[in-house]
Design a protein around this motif. Structure first.
Motif, PDB file in Angstrom:
ATOM      1  N   ILE A   1       0.838  -1.203   0.000  1.00 53.89           N
ATOM      2  CA  ILE A   1       0.000   0.000   0.000  1.00 53.89           C
ATOM      3  C   ILE A   1       0.870   1.250   0.000  1.00 53.89           C
ATOM      4  CG2 ILE A   1      -1.685   1.304   1.367  1.00 53.89           C
ATOM      5  CD1 ILE A   1      -2.719  -1.528   2.298  1.00 53.89           C
ATOM      6  N   ALA A   2       1.964   1.214   0.761  1.00 51.34           N
ATOM      7  CA  ALA A   2       2.885   2.362   0.758  1.00 51.34           C
ATOM      8  C   ALA A   2       3.458   2.593  -0.632  1.00 51.34           C
ATOM      9  CB  ALA A   2       4.004   2.125   1.760  1.00 51.34           C
ATOM     10  N   ARG A   3       3.843   1.524  -1.323  1.00 47.19           N
ATOM     11  CA  ARG A   3       4.375   1.672  -2.680  1.00 47.19           C
ATOM     12  C   ARG A   3       3.316   2.191  -3.638  1.00 47.19           C
ATOM     13  NH1 ARG A   3       6.871  -3.481  -1.734  1.00 47.19           N
ATOM     14  NH2 ARG A   3       5.213  -4.434  -3.015  1.00 47.19           N
ATOM     15  N   ALA A   4       2.065   1.741  -3.438  1.00 49.71           N
ATOM     16  CA  ALA A   4       0.984   2.140  -4.336  1.00 49.71           C
ATOM     17  C   ALA A   4       0.513   3.562  -4.109  1.00 49.71           C
ATOM     18  CB  ALA A   4      -0.186   1.175  -4.189  1.00 49.71           C
ATOM     19  N   ALA A   5       0.905   4.173  -3.000  1.00 47.91           N
ATOM     20  CA  ALA A   5       0.382   5.499  -2.634  1.00 47.91           C
ATOM     21  C   ALA A   5       0.722   6.576  -3.652  1.00 47.91           C
ATOM     22  CB  ALA A   5       0.889   5.899  -1.260  1.00 47.91           C
ATOM     23  N   THR A   6       1.740   6.368  -4.460  1.00 46.62           N
ATOM     24  CA  THR A   6       2.105   7.382  -5.468  1.00 46.62           C
ATOM     25  C   THR A   6       1.181   7.350  -6.680  1.00 46.62           C
ATOM     26  OG1 THR A   6       3.687   5.845  -6.473  1.00 46.62           O
ATOM     27  CG2 THR A   6       4.524   7.352  -4.775  1.00 46.62           C
ATOM     28  N   VAL A   7       0.443   6.254  -6.875  1.00 45.62           N
ATOM     29  CA  VAL A   7      -0.391   6.127  -8.082  1.00 45.62           C
ATOM     30  C   VAL A   7      -1.846   5.780  -7.774  1.00 45.62           C
ATOM     31  CG1 VAL A   7       1.545   5.502  -9.570  1.00 45.62           C
ATOM     32  CG2 VAL A   7       0.309   3.701  -8.354  1.00 45.62           C
ATOM     33  N   ASP A   8      -2.121   5.318  -6.569  1.00 45.63           N
ATOM     34  CA  ASP A   8      -3.463   4.866  -6.199  1.00 45.63           C
ATOM     35  C   ASP A   8      -4.049   5.855  -5.197  1.00 45.63           C
ATOM     36  OD1 ASP A   8      -5.685   3.663  -5.046  1.00 45.63           O
ATOM     37  OD2 ASP A   8      -4.738   1.719  -4.726  1.00 45.63           O
ATOM     38  N   PRO A   9      -5.100   6.607  -5.565  1.00 48.12           N
ATOM     39  CA  PRO A   9      -5.667   7.619  -4.652  1.00 48.12           C
ATOM     40  C   PRO A   9      -6.135   7.038  -3.323  1.00 48.12           C
ATOM     41  CG  PRO A   9      -6.478   7.958  -6.882  1.00 48.12           C
ATOM     42  CD  PRO A   9      -5.743   6.649  -6.893  1.00 48.12           C
TER      43      PRO A   9
ATOM     44  N   ALA B   1      -4.940   4.302  -1.796  1.00 52.19           N
ATOM     45  CA  ALA B   1      -3.739   3.984  -1.028  1.00 52.19           C
ATOM     46  C   ALA B   1      -3.151   5.258  -0.438  1.00 52.19           C
ATOM     47  CB  ALA B   1      -2.717   3.279  -1.906  1.00 52.19           C
ATOM     48  N   ARG B   2      -3.161   6.343  -1.212  1.00 48.71           N
ATOM     49  CA  ARG B   2      -2.643   7.620  -0.725  1.00 48.71           C
ATOM     50  C   ARG B   2      -3.469   8.129   0.453  1.00 48.71           C
ATOM     51  NH1 ARG B   2       2.201  10.026  -0.921  1.00 48.71           N
ATOM     52  NH2 ARG B   2       1.912  11.827   0.420  1.00 48.71           N
ATOM     53  N   ARG B   3      -4.774   7.994   0.342  1.00 56.09           N
ATOM     54  CA  ARG B   3      -5.666   8.454   1.414  1.00 56.09           C
ATOM     55  C   ARG B   3      -5.406   7.676   2.699  1.00 56.09           C
ATOM     56  NH1 ARG B   3     -12.077   7.143   1.037  1.00 56.09           N
ATOM     57  NH2 ARG B   3     -12.621   7.478   3.231  1.00 56.09           N
ATOM     58  N   VAL B   4      -5.276   6.353   2.584  1.00 54.63           N
ATOM     59  CA  VAL B   4      -5.042   5.514   3.754  1.00 54.63           C
ATOM     60  C   VAL B   4      -3.663   5.801   4.355  1.00 54.63           C
ATOM     61  CG1 VAL B   4      -4.704   3.119   4.508  1.00 54.63           C
ATOM     62  CG2 VAL B   4      -6.631   3.712   3.013  1.00 54.63           C
ATOM     63  N   TRP B   5      -2.651   5.961   3.487  1.00 54.71           N
ATOM     64  CA  TRP B   5      -1.291   6.237   3.974  1.00 54.71           C
ATOM     65  C   TRP B   5      -1.217   7.595   4.654  1.00 54.71           C
ATOM     66  CZ3 TRP B   5       2.657   3.214   4.905  1.00 54.71           C
ATOM     67  CH2 TRP B   5       3.908   3.794   5.164  1.00 54.71           C
ATOM     68  N   ASP B   6      -1.841   8.610   4.060  1.00 55.42           N
ATOM     69  CA  ASP B   6      -1.825   9.944   4.661  1.00 55.42           C
ATOM     70  C   ASP B   6      -2.528   9.946   6.016  1.00 55.42           C
ATOM     71  OD1 ASP B   6      -0.436  10.961   2.527  1.00 55.42           O
ATOM     72  OD2 ASP B   6      -2.148  11.983   1.606  1.00 55.42           O
ATOM     73  N   ALA B   7      -3.624   9.201   6.119  1.00 55.09           N
ATOM     74  CA  ALA B   7      -4.322   9.106   7.408  1.00 55.09           C
ATOM     75  C   ALA B   7      -3.425   8.443   8.443  1.00 55.09           C
ATOM     76  CB  ALA B   7      -5.622   8.323   7.252  1.00 55.09           C
TER      77      ALA B   7
ATOM     78  N   ALA C   1       8.408   0.832   9.816  1.00 55.14           N
ATOM     79  CA  ALA C   1       9.496   1.812   9.776  1.00 55.14           C
ATOM     80  C   ALA C   1      10.423   1.585   8.587  1.00 55.14           C
ATOM     81  CB  ALA C   1      10.297   1.767  11.071  1.00 55.14           C
ATOM     82  N   GLU C   2      10.333   0.408   7.951  1.00 58.02           N
ATOM     83  CA  GLU C   2      11.153   0.143   6.770  1.00 58.02           C
ATOM     84  C   GLU C   2      10.765   1.036   5.601  1.00 58.02           C
ATOM     85  OE1 GLU C   2      13.758  -1.956   6.958  1.00 58.02           O
ATOM     86  OE2 GLU C   2      13.192  -2.182   9.064  1.00 58.02           O
ATOM     87  N   ALA C   3       9.609   1.708   5.682  1.00 54.66           N
ATOM     88  CA  ALA C   3       9.200   2.636   4.619  1.00 54.66           C
ATOM     89  C   ALA C   3      10.096   3.863   4.552  1.00 54.66           C
ATOM     90  CB  ALA C   3       7.742   3.058   4.828  1.00 54.66           C
ATOM     91  N   GLY C   4      10.900   4.097   5.573  1.00 53.96           N
ATOM     92  CA  GLY C   4      11.886   5.178   5.538  1.00 53.96           C
ATOM     93  C   GLY C   4      11.260   6.556   5.443  1.00 53.96           C
ATOM     94  N   ALA C   5      11.785   7.371   4.531  1.00 52.50           N
ATOM     95  CA  ALA C   5      11.359   8.766   4.428  1.00 52.50           C
ATOM     96  C   ALA C   5       9.874   8.900   4.116  1.00 52.50           C
ATOM     97  CB  ALA C   5      12.176   9.476   3.352  1.00 52.50           C
ATOM     98  N   GLN C   6       9.314   7.934   3.431  1.00 52.68           N
ATOM     99  CA  GLN C   6       7.894   7.998   3.102  1.00 52.68           C
ATOM    100  C   GLN C   6       7.036   8.017   4.358  1.00 52.68           C
ATOM    101  OE1 GLN C   6       6.503   4.811   0.613  1.00 52.68           O
ATOM    102  NE2 GLN C   6       4.536   5.795   0.194  1.00 52.68           N
TER     103      GLN C   6
END
Length: 318
Positions: A213-221, A223-229, A257-262
């Motif tokens: 989901i973290a990887r998909a957040a750049t292209v999937d709205p 996924a972005r919504r869930v990650w931002d929340a 935490a492996e997602a790093g800067a994201q």
């Protein structure tokens, strides 16, 4: 008794998704590992599964040429470490389990039972991101979320062995339901398991884990919504914890935490914005990631066996 120069210990981390066991040598290096799925959701007896893993790990250590000196087993939930009892752990279906006595009877070894997040705090204090600090806060982000408050190098257990259950802080009081019975808990939004469940519940492709989901957040709205929340909720929770505890630093660990800067960049920004009148504490990545609880279990095992734990024991080698 096994001579200290040859002493090896066993460490088991019982999680909601997997159970991980390792044999550690006298220098804090992993000599052998086993990872098996957790049985928490398939109807099998979870205590039986933990016992089987511990016995297999003991037998493997002997086959490697050294009888183990002790074993440390860590779990989530409310853990009375002095009595060796897991009082309640919803994710693994433990309630009033005298795990220390059970494993001691099975293996005939000194046993330490610990809380996974507090054990991770022990690892960070001895050899990781919290080394040399009088106080810091550690949050492993995994299937759930717990925190460890470390004071003078020692994790704080609380009056009822339940300190650090921040995953059930109601960050969004009218929010989505949590398995604990409350609504809007931190781990509903910001744990690895919570991110995956929210994404699927809101209509995303089933079966994706938090890393996907973290990887998909750049292209999937969605996924972005869930990650931002997730990042905003986590940053808000860390601001509350900062105001209450004033830690020298906050360490984020676990698989998320492996997602790093994201992960770290938006969490830092939310934390900074929520602390208008003071500077935020440093936000650091765990030196051990998802391995921290298991290394902590090994340290607890050495202490239970009467073996010394030198500073930096188990630290990553350059």
């Amino acid at each position: 008794m096994t001579p200290p120069s040859e002493s090896r210990v066993l460490a088991v981390d019982v999680g909601g998704t997997t159970m991980k066991g390792s044999v550690f040598d006298e220098d804090g290096r992993v000599r052998h590992s086993i990872v098996v799925p957790s049985t928490a959701d398939d109807g099998e007896d979870p205590v039986k599964a933990v016992r089987a893993l511990c016995r297999q790990l003991r037998d493997d250590a002997i086959e490697l040429g050294a009888a183990p000196a002790g074993i440390g087993v860590v779990t989530p939930g409310i853990v009375d470490e002095s009595a060796g009892v897991v009082k309640y752990a919803a994710n693994i279906r433990f309630r009033e389990v005298p795990l220390g006595a059970i494993i001691r009877d099975d293996l005939g070894l000194p046993v330490a039972i610990g809380h996974d997040a507090r054990a991770a705090g022990v690892a960070e204090a001895v050899a990781g991101a919290g080394r040399g600090l009088d106080n810091f806060l550690l949050l492993p982000l995994g299937t759930g979320i717990a925190a460890t408050v470390v004071l003078n190098g020692v994790p704080v257990p609380g009056a009822a062995w339940s300190a650090g259950e921040v995953g059930h802080m109601p960050i969004h009081p009218d929010g989505e339901p949590c398995s604990c019975g409350q609504r809007g808990c931190l781990e509903v939004y910001a744990s690895a398991g919570g991110i995956a469940r929210r994404y699927a519940r809101l209509g995303g492709a089933p079966g994706l884990d938090s890393e996907s989901i973290a990887r998909a957040a750049t292209v999937d709205p969605l996924a972005r919504r869930v990650w931002d929340a997730a990042t905003h909720t986590l940053g808000t929770a860390l601001a509350t914890l900062t105001l209450a505890l004033d830690p020298a630093c906050i360490v984020l660990g676990g698989g998320l935490a492996e997602a790093g800067a994201q992960l770290f960049d938006p969490v830092r920004e939310t934390l900074r914005a929520a602390l208008a009148w003071r500077s935020p504490p440093a936000l650091l990545r765990s030196d051990f990631g998802a391995r921290a609880a298991q290394l902590g279990a090994a340290i607890l095992a050495r202490r239970a066996a009467g073996l010394a734990v030198p500073d930096s024991w188990g630290a990553p080698r350059p």
